[in-house]
Scaffold this active site. Sequence first.
Site, PDB file in Angstrom:
ATOM      1  N   CYS A 175       0.816  -1.219   0.000  1.00  0.00           N
ATOM      2  CA  CYS A 175       0.000   0.000   0.000  1.00  0.00           C
ATOM      3  C   CYS A 175       0.856   1.277   0.000  1.00  0.00           C
ATOM      4  CB  CYS A 175      -0.978  -0.041   1.169  1.00  0.00           C
ATOM      5  SG  CYS A 175      -2.443   0.954   0.859  1.00  0.00           S
ATOM      6  N   HIS A 195      -3.780  -5.622   1.200  1.00  0.00           N
ATOM      7  CA  HIS A 195      -3.549  -5.909   2.609  1.00  0.00           C
ATOM      8  C   HIS A 195      -4.606  -6.914   3.016  1.00  0.00           C
ATOM      9  CE1 HIS A 195      -6.344  -2.424   2.857  1.00  0.00           C
ATOM     10  NE2 HIS A 195      -6.859  -3.139   3.827  1.00  0.00           N
TER      11      HIS A 195
END
Lengths: 249, 456
Positions: free
Chosen positions: A93, A194
């Site tokens: 991310c 994630h």
Amino acid sequence: MKIVVGHLYPDYLNIYADRGNIAVLSRRAAWRGHELEVRSVSVGDPLQPNEHDLLYIGGGQDREQALVAQDLASKAEGILEAVGEGSAVLAVCGGYQLLGRSYRDFHGLDLPGIGLLPFDTIAGDKRMIGDVLLECELEPGVRRTLAGFENHVGRTRLDPGAHPLGRVVAGFGNDGESGFEGCRVGRVVGTYLHGPLLPRNPWFADWLLVQALAHRLGEAPELIPLPDELETEAHAVSARRAESRGGRH
Amino acid sequence: MPLPLAAEIAVARAAGKLSRLARAGGGTTVPGKLLWKLDPGSIDRLAARLPEGSAVISATNGKTTSAAMAARILRDRFRLAHNSSGANLVSGVASTLLDARGAELGLFEVDEGALPEIVARVRPKAVCLGNLFRDQLDRYGELEHVAARWREAVRGLPTGTSLVVNGDDPQLGALARVHSAALVFGVDDPGLARASLQHAADSKYCVRCGTPYDYAAAYMGHLGDYRCPACGDSRPPLDVAARKIELDGLESVAFTLATPAGERVVRLGLPGLYNVYNALAAASLALSLGASLEEIVAGLESFSAAFGRFERIPIGDRSLLMLLIKNPAGANEAVRTIVDGGAPPVVVIGLNDAIADGRDVSWIWDVDFEPLLAGLDRLVATGDRAAELALRFKYAGLDPDRIAVLPSLQAGLDRGLELTPAGGELVVLPTYTAMLALRKIVGERGFVRPYWERAA
């Protein structure tokens, strides 16, 4: 065998359960008789190029990301050198975005990246949030899936010819258009996934462990398989979620 | 041309009755949704009819409980319009206003994201902000984004509006400087502080300059007595404080409530430090609305839990102890409270991933579940994401043979009850929709009343 992981900015970039990824690497190494040692490398800490077998950098909110971007620039040389001599990298991310050349935020401000991976990122006007399913082919002919969750406003555009981590089966991916997710160059992987990523994708956790061990040993070892029933079930649920509701605003 | 207000109200109320008759649910937001669609400005006009005005309470954690505590304190002084069933979006507030015939004061628990719009419409005379934790990033976006919207809402408040904030939260403490009439509450009991910030602590960097804060005392997540070593930004002085806190396991907590109107000892019938924070929010808001210290103490001491937040439900010869979990900060406190009462051998955890729970379940990896492991003989992982939860415990070091994965909540509950001896208590930690479903299952067996029939 000892595997040394450099966890970059664990105190700043830890928003999407990054410690879950570390816990998975640590246990799965231990179950094979290896010891995973995690060393924190944070703001102001020096990065020794030959110290780590795997570098891990997680995701943060915009505020934390801006706080570390400057420091990361001072470590860029060390990271590039470490990668050059075979260290593996997993960036998730916000950490993934910082490995590219640049990140232009919503207000048009540019945050510098370290240019390890061939892409630029520009903030869009709508967040891309939801479950994701990818198909990856990290070794020719071996196709496997990764299931996770994405939540990013940045649109990441890979350079022509650059390799994504995988092809989007369901979800937005890098930019919601290209059908690509993440970026991979050799042992360096960046991704928006994630969830955390590794618990429900044990094959990928093992792939990373093999890359880290290959750095340490000079060649890639075989890892004994583990009973992964729970992991397989969690993967299946997550994959179904992506297929039924991923990639929608 | 909009319908006349009276006609809109009649249509919307009828819709709520139909929804309840059809057993589609509580019907708690149907009329409000309709009214909001028909004419959103009607909400402003309904609120303006309340002779004593309105007060709103928002927070990531504890807003339902603090609003219910405030209602308990204020109910003898005012006839209240209170959204006690937790319908806290604009539509829920609208429904409450529709139902509130004869009410004098509006008391609204408000969703963090909906706060700016509700404040703009209802024009409250008091705004109480309890805390901001990382919560359902998939739904609310980043914490900083919610904080920025709150700052804007506070800047827009008329100077005559009372602002009540938790000074222990750096993001909210900073708001006390933005508004001229702020009442600041917090905990002042260094003996109770944690040695270090919890893993999930969110706002640990100075709101002004980004330097990590020094904490003289860290109480819960990032709540505490902070000071920035670089620029000097620090917790504002407390107007209302809790001192000498005595935690009594799963049963109760007592503390000294210090206010500008004097000090009193308060004994809550609820456990945990987080309920001290809820009580402080309710007490401070009530003070700003003119309640006396006697009313506040009496109200707090006679309060029992808001539904599903902390509930004991007898079920045959056993009982359920249900604590809602929904984000790392709240779940950490639930775990800490349970372990303080003696680590249980069996725990049922229900993890769903509907919108109201958060579709992103990664938050469970940020919860410190580890203190439960010591005494844990069996974990029952249930709900739609039971397998993910099982992994959380497997990688924390719990032997997979001790984990039962039963996605059906009915099956999970029954397995938990089977493992509980007669006369024993089963600890259940559900997320929001898992909690609703479990209450429904238990209710169908005749043990609890539907939530919309409960008195506030």
